[in-house]
Write a protein that holds these residues in place. Sequence first.
Motif, PDB file in Angstrom:
ATOM      1  N   ASN A   1      42.277  31.832  35.681  1.00 42.58           N
ATOM      2  CA  ASN A   1      41.961  30.755  36.625  1.00 42.58           C
ATOM      3  C   ASN A   1      42.950  30.733  37.782  1.00 42.58           C
ATOM      4  OD1 ASN A   1      39.734  29.941  35.156  1.00 42.58           O
ATOM      5  ND2 ASN A   1      40.842  28.345  34.039  1.00 42.58           N
ATOM      6  N   LYS A   2      44.233  30.959  37.490  1.00 46.89           N
ATOM      7  CA  LYS A   2      45.254  30.992  38.552  1.00 46.89           C
ATOM      8  C   LYS A   2      44.953  32.110  39.553  1.00 46.89           C
ATOM      9  CE  LYS A   2      49.288  29.117  36.119  1.00 46.89           C
ATOM     10  NZ  LYS A   2      50.645  29.414  35.641  1.00 46.89           N
ATOM     11  N   ILE A   3      44.513  33.253  39.049  1.00 44.25           N
ATOM     12  CA  ILE A   3      44.180  34.377  39.944  1.00 44.25           C
ATOM     13  C   ILE A   3      42.986  33.998  40.813  1.00 44.25           C
ATOM     14  CG2 ILE A   3      43.329  36.758  40.014  1.00 44.25           C
ATOM     15  CD1 ILE A   3      44.989  37.229  37.399  1.00 44.25           C
ATOM     16  N   HIS A   4      41.942  33.426  40.212  1.00 47.54           N
ATOM     17  CA  HIS A   4      40.744  33.053  40.972  1.00 47.54           C
ATOM     18  C   HIS A   4      41.041  31.977  42.014  1.00 47.54           C
ATOM     19  CE1 HIS A   4      37.756  35.497  39.012  1.00 47.54           C
ATOM     20  NE2 HIS A   4      38.152  35.086  37.812  1.00 47.54           N
ATOM     21  N   GLU A   5      42.002  31.095  41.715  1.00 48.12           N
ATOM     22  CA  GLU A   5      42.334  30.010  42.634  1.00 48.12           C
ATOM     23  C   GLU A   5      43.100  30.483  43.865  1.00 48.12           C
ATOM     24  OE1 GLU A   5      44.453  27.304  40.116  1.00 48.12           O
ATOM     25  OE2 GLU A   5      42.634  26.695  39.032  1.00 48.12           O
ATOM     26  N   ARG A   6      43.530  31.723  43.880  1.00 54.35           N
ATOM     27  CA  ARG A   6      44.279  32.229  45.040  1.00 54.35           C
ATOM     28  C   ARG A   6      43.400  32.404  46.269  1.00 54.35           C
ATOM     29  NH1 ARG A   6      48.426  36.706  42.493  1.00 54.35           N
ATOM     30  NH2 ARG A   6      49.523  35.281  41.115  1.00 54.35           N
ATOM     31  N   GLY A   7      42.107  32.447  46.096  1.00 52.44           N
ATOM     32  CA  GLY A   7      41.179  32.418  47.218  1.00 52.44           C
ATOM     33  C   GLY A   7      40.943  33.744  47.918  1.00 52.44           C
ATOM     34  N   ASP A   8      40.289  33.619  49.100  1.00 49.82           N
ATOM     35  CA  ASP A   8      39.831  34.789  49.842  1.00 49.82           C
ATOM     36  C   ASP A   8      40.960  35.670  50.346  1.00 49.82           C
ATOM     37  OD1 ASP A   8      37.234  34.116  49.427  1.00 49.82           O
ATOM     38  OD2 ASP A   8      36.943  33.153  51.386  1.00 49.82           O
ATOM     39  N   SER A   9      42.076  35.071  50.778  1.00 53.12           N
ATOM     40  CA  SER A   9      43.157  35.907  51.316  1.00 53.12           C
ATOM     41  C   SER A   9      43.719  36.822  50.235  1.00 53.12           C
ATOM     42  CB  SER A   9      44.271  35.052  51.925  1.00 53.12           C
ATOM     43  OG  SER A   9      44.862  34.238  50.929  1.00 53.12           O
ATOM     44  N   PHE A  10      43.780  36.320  49.005  1.00 54.50           N
ATOM     45  CA  PHE A  10      44.239  37.154  47.896  1.00 54.50           C
ATOM     46  C   PHE A  10      43.226  38.259  47.615  1.00 54.50           C
ATOM     47  CE2 PHE A  10      44.639  38.007  43.278  1.00 54.50           C
ATOM     48  CZ  PHE A  10      45.910  38.563  43.302  1.00 54.50           C
ATOM     49  N   SER A  11      41.936  37.911  47.625  1.00 56.48           N
ATOM     50  CA  SER A  11      40.888  38.913  47.423  1.00 56.48           C
ATOM     51  C   SER A  11      40.969  39.995  48.488  1.00 56.48           C
ATOM     52  CB  SER A  11      39.504  38.271  47.445  1.00 56.48           C
ATOM     53  OG  SER A  11      39.354  37.377  46.366  1.00 56.48           O
ATOM     54  N   GLU A  12      41.232  39.588  49.722  1.00 58.76           N
ATOM     55  CA  GLU A  12      41.348  40.560  50.816  1.00 58.76           C
ATOM     56  C   GLU A  12      42.574  41.454  50.638  1.00 58.76           C
ATOM     57  OE1 GLU A  12      41.090  38.192  54.379  1.00 58.76           O
ATOM     58  OE2 GLU A  12      39.008  37.654  53.937  1.00 58.76           O
ATOM     59  N   SER A  13      43.665  40.888  50.129  1.00 59.86           N
ATOM     60  CA  SER A  13      44.858  41.728  49.893  1.00 59.86           C
ATOM     61  C   SER A  13      44.587  42.725  48.768  1.00 59.86           C
ATOM     62  CB  SER A  13      46.088  40.873  49.581  1.00 59.86           C
ATOM     63  OG  SER A  13      45.985  40.281  48.300  1.00 59.86           O
ATOM     64  N   LEU A  14      43.820  42.315  47.743  1.00 61.16           N
ATOM     65  CA  LEU A  14      43.428  43.248  46.682  1.00 61.16           C
ATOM     66  C   LEU A  14      42.547  44.356  47.247  1.00 61.16           C
ATOM     67  CD1 LEU A  14      42.573  40.920  43.649  1.00 61.16           C
ATOM     68  CD2 LEU A  14      44.542  42.430  43.889  1.00 61.16           C
ATOM     69  N   MET A  15      41.626  43.982  48.129  1.00 59.21           N
ATOM     70  CA  MET A  15      40.749  44.965  48.751  1.00 59.21           C
ATOM     71  C   MET A  15      41.565  45.986  49.559  1.00 59.21           C
ATOM     72  SD  MET A  15      37.477  44.418  51.252  1.00 59.21           S
ATOM     73  CE  MET A  15      38.433  44.013  52.697  1.00 59.21           C
TER      74      MET A  15
END
Length: 194
Positions: free
Chosen positions: A96-110
């Motif tokens: 849940n903590k990972i999912h709560e990091r939002g779009d900017s975190f998803s973009e950094s993973l990408m």
Amino acid sequence: LKTYEQWEKVGAVVLGSWSRLELCPKSDVDLLLTGEPKAVKEFVQKLNEEGIKLRYRIPEDQNDWTVGVEPFDILAILRGVAFDEATRKQLKVQQNKIHERGDSFSESLMAAMQTEREDRNNRYDSISSYLEPNIKYGPGGLRDLMQAFIMVELFPEKYLDAEQTLEALEKYKWFFIALRHKMHLSGLGDVFIA
């Protein structure tokens, strides 16, 4: 693993191909050990003494299992599977903590995935790699398929029909997994020889 007396105390979370139900005969066994440090140390020592190869890590921070972790390992936590109820609850909190990091975190993973893919493609960009491709790391292999799954999951709104895309990826993934099983059972690794 359950036969070891420390097993109940190590707080094991399965990662990687095992957690995705893609384990092949020569796959690594990847575990995140979140339990009592003394039990973890005894457990790992016992396995080493018996010659059992185990890839494992221990969270640097029990409150945030992503501290000091590469992007792929963060993604592995999202697909992790815990063995006992207490560890399952801890894992759910971390996910849940990972999912709560939002779009900017998803973009950094990408961005991290793109860098990894470019580095990997450069490593396998040779005539020998095209003649004898690596089914896991080579261009278009299992690692690329895994990244495609992650992209659809992180950004479903970018796909006209995410469900259909995931179905197609699933079909190709299992074809590659079946090939990898056959290669491993034939005494090969992940490289198509001759």
